[in-house]
Design a protein around this motif. Structure first.
Motif, PDB file in Angstrom:
ATOM      1  N   ALA A 128       2.087   3.181  -5.843  1.00 11.13           N
ATOM      2  CA  ALA A 128       0.667   3.305  -5.510  1.00 11.13           C
ATOM      3  C   ALA A 128      -0.162   2.351  -6.349  1.00 11.13           C
ATOM      4  O   ALA A 128      -1.172   1.811  -5.904  1.00 11.13           O
ATOM      5  N   VAL A 129       0.270   2.117  -7.592  1.00 12.83           N
ATOM      6  CA  VAL A 129      -0.433   1.185  -8.459  1.00 12.83           C
ATOM      7  C   VAL A 129      -0.136  -0.247  -8.052  1.00 12.83           C
ATOM      8  O   VAL A 129      -1.016  -1.089  -7.943  1.00 12.83           O
ATOM      9  N   LEU A 130       1.148  -0.516  -7.802  1.00 12.84           N
ATOM     10  CA  LEU A 130       1.561  -1.878  -7.471  1.00 12.84           C
ATOM     11  C   LEU A 130       0.955  -2.374  -6.180  1.00 12.84           C
ATOM     12  O   LEU A 130       0.704  -3.562  -6.011  1.00 12.84           O
ATOM     13  N   ALA A 131       0.764  -1.447  -5.226  1.00 12.78           N
ATOM     14  CA  ALA A 131       0.285  -1.869  -3.911  1.00 12.78           C
ATOM     15  C   ALA A 131      -1.169  -1.519  -3.677  1.00 12.78           C
ATOM     16  O   ALA A 131      -1.629  -1.483  -2.550  1.00 12.78           O
ATOM     17  N   ALA A 132      -1.914  -1.270  -4.740  1.00 14.43           N
ATOM     18  CA  ALA A 132      -3.320  -0.911  -4.595  1.00 14.43           C
ATOM     19  C   ALA A 132      -4.097  -2.090  -4.029  1.00 14.43           C
ATOM     20  O   ALA A 132      -3.715  -3.248  -4.202  1.00 14.43           O
ATOM     21  N   PRO A 133      -5.230  -1.799  -3.356  1.00 16.15           N
ATOM     22  CA  PRO A 133      -6.038  -2.891  -2.797  1.00 16.15           C
ATOM     23  C   PRO A 133      -6.450  -3.878  -3.875  1.00 16.15           C
ATOM     24  O   PRO A 133      -6.805  -3.492  -4.990  1.00 16.15           O
ATOM     25  N   GLN A 187       4.472   2.566   1.439  1.00 15.90           N
ATOM     26  CA  GLN A 187       4.788   3.742   0.611  1.00 15.90           C
ATOM     27  C   GLN A 187       3.533   4.283  -0.058  1.00 15.90           C
ATOM     28  O   GLN A 187       3.315   5.502  -0.117  1.00 15.90           O
ATOM     29  N   ALA A 188       2.693   3.374  -0.558  1.00 13.12           N
ATOM     30  CA  ALA A 188       1.450   3.798  -1.212  1.00 13.12           C
ATOM     31  C   ALA A 188       0.545   4.539  -0.232  1.00 13.12           C
ATOM     32  O   ALA A 188      -0.053   5.565  -0.572  1.00 13.12           O
ATOM     33  N   ALA A 189       0.443   4.021   0.992  1.00  9.97           N
ATOM     34  CA  ALA A 189      -0.384   4.682   2.005  1.00  9.97           C
ATOM     35  C   ALA A 189       0.158   6.069   2.314  1.00  9.97           C
ATOM     36  O   ALA A 189      -0.607   7.029   2.511  1.00  9.97           O
ATOM     37  N   TRP A 190       1.463   6.195   2.346  1.00 11.47           N
ATOM     38  CA  TRP A 190       2.091   7.501   2.612  1.00 11.47           C
ATOM     39  C   TRP A 190       1.803   8.472   1.473  1.00 11.47           C
ATOM     40  O   TRP A 190       1.460   9.633   1.697  1.00 11.47           O
ATOM     41  N   LEU A 191       1.929   7.978   0.243  1.00 14.21           N
ATOM     42  CA  LEU A 191       1.661   8.831  -0.924  1.00 14.21           C
ATOM     43  C   LEU A 191       0.182   9.199  -1.018  1.00 14.21           C
ATOM     44  O   LEU A 191      -0.160  10.293  -1.466  1.00 14.21           O
ATOM     45  N   ASP A 192      -0.682   8.289  -0.584  1.00 10.70           N
ATOM     46  CA  ASP A 192      -2.130   8.543  -0.657  1.00 10.70           C
ATOM     47  C   ASP A 192      -2.571   9.702   0.238  1.00 10.70           C
ATOM     48  O   ASP A 192      -3.667  10.238   0.080  1.00 10.70           O
ATOM     49  N   THR A 193      -1.719  10.092   1.183  1.00  9.77           N
ATOM     50  CA  THR A 193      -2.051  11.243   2.029  1.00  9.77           C
ATOM     51  C   THR A 193      -1.911  12.562   1.260  1.00  9.77           C
ATOM     52  O   THR A 193      -2.307  13.610   1.759  1.00  9.77           O
TER      53      THR A 193
END
Length: 361
Positions: free
Chosen positions: A20-25, A228-234
């Motif tokens: 989530a950190v690595l793929a943040a906007p 993966q980040a988008a999935w975790l952000d849910t």
């Protein structure tokens, strides 16, 4: 699971949970620096492909490998059917051999009866009884006649039944043979399609320069991390608390022991795997045989809500159920990704999830 495998698995899980950190906007991956020129003057070089161009290449590669995965599922399904039909044909051939042996015995019995009638002048037992001069043998003779008639009727009936059975076995064997031939053709067609897709993908990749291939790999990783980040952000991971069953733990341990082994289409171990080859072998090792292909795993195993999944469950991907991975907890899966890759840990949400199935429901 060995200490080395456990350490590798733990490290991979740490990476998965940090995406989530690595793929943040706003997070960008730096493009690799172009190689310096050589010689006394500037060396001519082809115009570098922009990320937009490489994204198009990545999309094309994804489609080629996806189509290869679909064809691999078709190949594996045809292979399973061919194995089953071959076994059924072998069983039918045994029945036919046994039936032919039995028919030969019945023919011998009929021949013995015919020879006995010839020995007694060809006179049937009924006539012999009626022409007897010894009234005291009437009752005994009647019994012998009845027994003789019953034996003859039984012999005729058994021979007819055996002949009918042989005809049925032969008809079934012929039908299974036609199915076997059809599935062999389907398997050959799928194999050809797999190889065409893989060859096209390799040709496309080989057309890139080394720096372009490196950048392409970075873009592939970035796309997976962002998904993966988008999935975790849910917030889904906060809802998943299932604990592995005893069988599920065995399946996960088996899959972890395969980390680093190459993907080979149609393979189900021990040295290489395709996606469903890995999951089917993992659950076979856990004592729960499951269907061989990802599509059959999706069709025949119990569907589970994503929030209820637990380690050992299978995550099915894409609308056509063409890919499958084994959930191991903490938002991660173990999978055999595609040709050119090895069995690895990935984010469970790094590809479009179709659903989750439970082999030991």
């Amino acid at each position: 699971m060995g200490t080395g495998k456990r350490g590798l698995l733990a490290a991979a899980l740490t990476v998965v949970c940090a995406v989530a950190v690595l793929a943040a906007p706003g997070t960008a991956l730096a493009a690799p620096a172009p190689p310096p020129g050589t010689g006394s003057g500037p060396a001519p070089s082809p115009a570098p492909l922009r990320d937009k161009d490489l994204e198009q290449v990545r999309a094309k590669l994804d489609k080629l490998y996806h189509d290869a995965a679909v064809a691999t599922d078709a190949y594996n399904a045809a292979e399973e059917k061919a194995k089953k039909q071959s076994a059924e044909i072998a069983s039918l051939n045994k029945e036919i051999t046994a039936g032919e042996h039995k028919l030969a015995q019945l023919k011998d019995e009929a021949g013995a009866t015919a020879r006995e009638q010839y020995r007694t002048g060809g006179m049937p037992p009924t006539a012999q009884f009626l022409l007897s001069d010894d009234p005291g043998r009437v009752l005994d003779g009647a019994g012998l006649v009845l027994q003789s008639q019953q034996a003859a009727n039984h012999l005729i009936s058994e021979r007819s039944a055996t002949q009918k059975q042989l005809q049925d076995y032969a008809s079934d064997a012929a039908a299974q043979g036609k199915k076997l031939d059809a599935d062999r053709k389907a398997k050959a067609s799928a194999k050809k399609k797999i190889q065409q897709q893989i060859d096209a993908a390799r040709k496309l990749e080989s057309s890139l320069e080394e720096t372009q291939r490196q950048r392409l790999a970075q873009l592939e990783q970035k796309a997976a991390l962002q998904a993966q980040a988008a999935w975790l952000d849910t917030g889904i991971l906060q809802k998943i608390h299932g604990k592995a069953s005893a069988a599920g733990e065995k399946a996960v341990a088996f899959a972890a022991d395969q980390l680093g082994k190459p993907y080979v289409w149609g393979a189900a171990g021990p040295d290489s795997f395709d996606c469903s080859g890995l999951t089917s072998k993992a659950w076979a090792a856990a004592g729960r045989p499951i269907p061989r292909t990802s599509q059959e795993q999706w069709r025949r195993l119990k569907h589970i809500d994503v929030k209820d999944m637990r380690p050992g469950d299978l995550v099915i991907y894409f609308d056509d159920a063409s890919h499958v991975a084994l959930y191991i907890g903490d938002g991660a899966v173990i999978q055999a990704p595609r040709p050119g890759r090895t069995v690895t840990v990935a984010g469970a949400g790094s590809m479009p999830i179709l659903g989750v199935v439970r082999p030991d429901a």
